[in-house]
Structure formats: C-alpha cells, structure tokens
Design a protein around this motif. Structure first.
Motif: not given
Length: 110
Positions: A1-19
């Motif tokens: 990984m070079n200095e112009n690259t990054l890692m990003l963790t994305v949390l996608l929390r489910h909308d529990q009002t929908q099935n």
C-alpha cells in the motif's frame, strides 16, 4: 500500500424496521450490487456481523474517497445506517511488536 492509498471500513447497519425482502428490493432498485464499491476500489473484506449488518473494508486511492461517499449516499441510504472508519492492516505491526517484545525478553534474561 503506498501513501496515496487508504483503507476504509464501512459499517452498514441493517434497517431493522424492514424485512430481508424489503431490504433486498431496495438494494436492487438502487443497483447496489453493481454500483458498490465504485470502480478503482478493492474489497479487502466483506463480512456479515449478525445483529449489526455488513462490515466492508476497502482499499482505495485517496482521491476516490469522495466517490465512495457519493455511491453510499446514492445506493445505501434508506437501507443501511452507515459509519466510516479509516483503517490499516495491523498484522505487520503486530508481528513487529511481537519481535520487539521477544528481543526485550531475551535481553532481560541474558
């Protein structure tokens, strides 16, 4: 990984009002599976955490960060609540710290 690259963790929390069928329909309507992640982003990991949702870690060029944000806004809102965390691979750091700890232990026992 070079200095112009990054890692990003994305949390996608489910909308529990929908099935599941409602969620999948909304994702299909937003072309989620073809549009995310955007081109130029590598999926490092994509896991489901039961009771939370999906956790996606991407590796991307820093200049693509705004594109990831726009695609989340376009395709995920209404289906997921989102959180973003800059991340990095800790495995090489842990390995180095373990070696350094071992070296200190050996020096103390000599």
């Amino acid at each position: 990984m070079n200095e112009n690259t990054l890692m990003l963790t994305v949390l996608l929390r489910h909308d529990q009002t929908q099935n599941l069928e409602q969620l999948q329909g909304r994702l299909d309507d937003n072309d989620w599976w073809h549009g995310f992640p955007p081109e130029g982003c590598e999926v490092v990991s994509w896991v489901v955490a039961m009771g939370i949702g999906q956790i996606v870690t991407l590796r991307l060029p820093a200049h693509r960060l705004s594109t990831v944000n726009v695609e989340i806004e376009r395709r995920a809102w209404g289906t997921f609540a989102t959180e973003f965390y800059p991340t990095y691979d800790f495995v090489p750091v842990r390995e180095r710290l373990t070696r350094e700890s071992d070296d200190r232990s050996r020096a103390l026992s000599s």
